[in-house]
Design an enzyme around this catalytic site. Structure first.
Site, PDB file in Angstrom:
ATOM      1  N   ASN A 165      -5.219  -9.612  -7.924  1.00 59.75           N
ATOM      2  CA  ASN A 165      -5.334 -10.326  -6.652  1.00 59.75           C
ATOM      3  C   ASN A 165      -6.623 -11.119  -6.495  1.00 59.75           C
ATOM      4  O   ASN A 165      -6.665 -12.068  -5.731  1.00 59.75           O
ATOM      5  CB  ASN A 165      -5.175  -9.353  -5.485  1.00 59.75           C
ATOM      6  CG  ASN A 165      -6.025  -8.122  -5.645  1.00 59.75           C
ATOM      7  OD1 ASN A 165      -5.851  -7.347  -6.582  1.00 59.75           O
ATOM      8  ND2 ASN A 165      -6.974  -7.937  -4.742  1.00 59.75           N
ATOM      9  N   HIS A 183       4.159  -9.905   3.353  1.00 55.69           N
ATOM     10  CA  HIS A 183       3.226 -10.915   3.869  1.00 55.69           C
ATOM     11  C   HIS A 183       2.491 -11.708   2.797  1.00 55.69           C
ATOM     12  O   HIS A 183       1.760 -12.648   3.120  1.00 55.69           O
ATOM     13  CB  HIS A 183       2.250 -10.289   4.879  1.00 55.69           C
ATOM     14  CG  HIS A 183       1.172  -9.430   4.284  1.00 55.69           C
ATOM     15  ND1 HIS A 183      -0.105  -9.890   4.092  1.00 55.69           N
ATOM     16  CD2 HIS A 183       1.175  -8.154   3.844  1.00 55.69           C
ATOM     17  CE1 HIS A 183      -0.848  -8.919   3.570  1.00 55.69           C
ATOM     18  NE2 HIS A 183      -0.090  -7.854   3.410  1.00 55.69           N
ATOM     19  N   GLN A 197       1.154  -9.685  -6.083  1.00 57.35           N
ATOM     20  CA  GLN A 197       0.759 -11.091  -6.227  1.00 57.35           C
ATOM     21  C   GLN A 197       1.705 -11.874  -7.143  1.00 57.35           C
ATOM     22  O   GLN A 197       1.715 -13.095  -7.123  1.00 57.35           O
ATOM     23  CB  GLN A 197      -0.678 -11.194  -6.779  1.00 57.35           C
ATOM     24  CG  GLN A 197      -1.745 -10.653  -5.846  1.00 57.35           C
ATOM     25  CD  GLN A 197      -1.985 -11.537  -4.617  1.00 57.35           C
ATOM     26  OE1 GLN A 197      -1.576 -12.703  -4.564  1.00 57.35           O
ATOM     27  NE2 GLN A 197      -2.637 -10.980  -3.618  1.00 57.35           N
ATOM     28  N   CYS A 205     -17.487  -6.426   1.934  1.00 57.46           N
ATOM     29  CA  CYS A 205     -18.300  -5.754   2.945  1.00 57.46           C
ATOM     30  C   CYS A 205     -17.896  -4.294   2.993  1.00 57.46           C
ATOM     31  O   CYS A 205     -16.896  -3.943   3.591  1.00 57.46           O
ATOM     32  CB  CYS A 205     -18.081  -6.375   4.314  1.00 57.46           C
ATOM     33  SG  CYS A 205     -18.609  -8.074   4.404  1.00 57.46           S
ATOM     34  N   THR A 230       0.849  -1.203   0.000  1.00 58.74           N
ATOM     35  CA  THR A 230       0.000   0.000   0.000  1.00 58.74           C
ATOM     36  C   THR A 230       0.881   1.248   0.000  1.00 58.74           C
ATOM     37  O   THR A 230       0.683   2.165  -0.804  1.00 58.74           O
ATOM     38  CB  THR A 230      -0.941   0.002   1.220  1.00 58.74           C
ATOM     39  OG1 THR A 230      -1.772  -1.158   1.142  1.00 58.74           O
ATOM     40  CG2 THR A 230      -1.802   1.252   1.266  1.00 58.74           C
TER      41      THR A 230
HETATM   42  C1  PLP Z   1      -2.210  -7.326  -0.703  1.00 54.78           C
HETATM   43  C2  PLP Z   1      -2.100  -6.412  -1.846  1.00 54.78           C
HETATM   44  C3  PLP Z   1      -1.802  -5.059  -1.647  1.00 54.78           C
HETATM   45  C4  PLP Z   1      -1.632  -4.455  -0.275  1.00 54.78           C
HETATM   46  O1  PLP Z   1      -0.431  -4.886   0.320  1.00 54.78           O
HETATM   47  P1  PLP Z   1      -0.094  -4.497   1.843  1.00 54.78           P
HETATM   48  O2  PLP Z   1       1.330  -4.931   1.994  1.00 54.78           O
HETATM   49  O3  PLP Z   1      -1.022  -5.297   2.670  1.00 54.78           O
HETATM   50  O4  PLP Z   1      -0.256  -3.045   2.001  1.00 54.78           O
HETATM   51  C5  PLP Z   1      -1.683  -4.266  -2.761  1.00 54.78           C
HETATM   52  N1  PLP Z   1      -1.849  -4.752  -4.000  1.00 54.78           N
HETATM   53  C6  PLP Z   1      -2.136  -6.041  -4.228  1.00 54.78           C
HETATM   54  C7  PLP Z   1      -2.291  -6.531  -5.623  1.00 54.78           C
HETATM   55  C8  PLP Z   1      -2.282  -6.913  -3.154  1.00 54.78           C
HETATM   56  O5  PLP Z   1      -2.578  -8.182  -3.393  1.00 54.78           O
END
Ligand code: PLP
Length: 412
Positions: free
Chosen positions: A161, A211, A189, A336, A76
């Site tokens: 994603n 993560h 991803q 949601c 993010t």
């Molecule tokens: C999970 C995700 C994010 C957000 O990542 P964070 O590290 O949780 O801020 C942004 N873009 C995509 C495509 C994601 O899958």
């Protein structure tokens, strides 16, 4: 054989931290705990060495140079820094004026791309939101047709994603380089799952997150190209001037060490893992589609990540399906938002109707997913759908050959 419940099939939302990553991180809490910005003692030097080692591990996974990696708090933040930072740096008119420049993105990007773009719109930039094909893809041709004289930035995710669909990133990158337009990709991803080479694929800015690749939460990176061409950014967060001024703030040393280790493990195990996950995904999709009618696997058949399946089930209600499969952790096609249940804007962007979007599941596998878990989940989903359809008068009508889309409902 008994199977442990619940089963985790939501690896696109987050992954379990690999125990080898946790092990690598632990010394950096209580032993090597220095601030890498402390230049005048050994505690600082040891921490700095660990950070630079991790920077190399991240760079190696991307085909980048160590100096091109900026550590952040996650994808993010990386997206915000890349998009707002590039827009501000390459703006064609000063803040407060209109006509500051044109940005190209897509309707089904992550909110962490869409919301920064919306803010930029309010601040005098113009944004084109490309509509993906029915297969979920953004092609270089679509980007080319949207290009204008005043286009300053293109931001298109590498893989989606919710769908796992893979966009034409090398071709889009090449186009942007030919036109001299900065190219950012949210590769959260994609990275760690698929081979990545920012040089070959003409990427200028790339976001990733710990993560999603078996690393810790709250740490990520932004790749910023330094040569051919050198990409500049306006910093969003100001302060101590860490990360060459791109991102101030004391570095999250244990997190960064974990991210580095996670990248090293992905690089080493990617080829085997990709084959294994692809086989699992195919098995899951076949197991479900061969036993149920009126189901569809969403997104392009081949141009899809190995670990994500998105499946819509006709004639079932999404909420009921989630309730009936509670012991399996998956995502639904509804988001949601406040009190209401909105159908996924990603599925909507592909032209999938609200009903089908509501009754969709995103099933995402990962390093710790076993074949037995996938078999169990597929059986459970098939059972649940069959059970719910017994209760559906619409499904009865469908089976009797009545085209329910043509029914004239009585108006009251
Ligand atoms: C999970 C995700 C994010 C957000 O990542 P964070 O590290 O949780 O801020 C942004 N873009 C995509 C495509 C994601 O899958």
């Amino acid at each position: 054989m008994a199977i442990d419940l619940p089963i985790y099939l939501d690896n696109a939302a987050t992954t379990r931290t690999d125990p080898r990553v946790v092990e690598a991180m632990l010394p950096y809490f209580t032993e090597t705990f220095g601030n890498p910005g402390s230049r005048n003692h050994s505690f600082g030097w040891a921490a700095e060495e660990a950070v630079e080692h991790a920077r190399q591990q991240v760079a190696d996974l991307l085909g980048a140079d160590r100096k091109e990696i900026i550590f952040t708090s996650g994808a993010t933040e990386s997206n915000n820094l890349a998009i707002k930072g590039a827009a501000s740096m390459y703006a064609k008119a000063p803040a407060g004026q209109s006509g500051r420049g044109h940005i190209i993105t897509a309707l089904h990007e992550h909110k962490a791309v869409l919301d920064p773009c919306k803010r930029l719109q309010r601040e005098g930039f113009e944004v084109t939101y490309l509509q993906p094909g029915k297969d979920g893809l953004i092609t270089a041709k679509m980007v080319q047709e949207a290009m204008r004289e005043d286009t300053i930035l293109v931001t298109i995710m590498w893989a989606n994603n919710e769908l796992g669909t893979i966009n034409e990133i090398p071709e889009i990158g090449k186009l942007c380089h030919e036109k001299g337009v900065v190219f950012h990709t949210d590769a959260t991803q994609w990275v760690g799952k698929m081979p990545t080479d920012v040089e070959r694929d003409h990427v200028d800015l790339l976001s990733m997150s710990g993560h999603k690749i078996y690393g810790p939460k709250g740490v990520g990176a932004l790749y910023v190209r330094r040569r051919r061409p050198r990409v500049r950014l306006t910093a969003i967060q100001e302060g101590g001037g860490q990360e060459r001024g791109f991102r101030s703030g004391t570095l999250n040393v244990p997190g960064i060490v974990g991210l580095g280790k996670a990248c090293e493990l992905c690089a080493a195990e990617m080829d085997d893992e990709r084959e294994r996950l692809l086989a699992l995904r195919r098995k899951l999709e076949k197991s479900i589609t061969s036993r149920l009618d009126t189901v569809q696997v969403n997104g392009h058949a081949e141009k899809r990540l190995p670990h994500i399946a998105n499946i819509s089930f006709g004639f079932v209600e999404g909420e009921s399906l989630m309730m009936a499969t509670k012991e399996i952790a998956m995502s639904s096609g509804s988001a949601c938002t406040s009190a209401s249940l909105e159908p996924s804007y990603v599925l909507k962007a592909l032209g999938i109707g609200d009903d089908l979007a509501h009754s969709s599941l995103r099933i995402s596998m990962g390093r710790f997913t076993t074949e037995a878990q996938v078999e169990y989940a597929a059986d459970k989903i098939v059972q649940a759908v069959n059970k719910l359809r017994v209760l559906s008068p619409l499904y009865d009508m469908h089976n009797e050959g009545i085209d329910i889309t043509k029914i004239q409902w009585q108006a009251h």
